[in-house]
Motif scaffolding. Sequence first.
Motif: not given
Length: 139
Positions: A105-128
């Motif tokens: 999925t492109g997510l990395a597992e870290s400390k019990g969380r799944w992280i997507l390190a991707e710069v998304i500056s707009s809230e609307a784009e983050r929500v999408a």
Amino acid sequence: MARTPSDGAPTSTSGALPESWIPEADLRLSLYVRLARIETDDALDAFEEELLDRFGPLPAEMAMLLAHAHIRLAARALRIARIDAGPAAIAFTPRHDCALEVAGTGLAESKGRWILAEVISSEAERVARVESLLDGFGS
């Protein structure tokens, strides 16, 4: 999108029932309560239709609030306890009984969380992007 707990309404500075759209404070409060109690996609869709019928086209703030509600329902169904989405990354915290696989999925597992390190500056784009990731989990 600051944070979306799966057991409550998402927190956001831009998702709201604008006073300019619904001037009566008691009615706005009642609608917030109803929205927080919605537990199914069908009920959320019906609520949105009711808003459109009663008050006309949705302002951007209300559309964002509904998007957060859709995310809350999807997260709950997928057994995701929390979503943090900021400009530099999106993090999903699965519940202990979550059986999702994140491989590929492109997510990395870290400390019990799944992280997507991707710069998304707009809230609307983050929500999408969050919606897109949740849809991918559900398929």
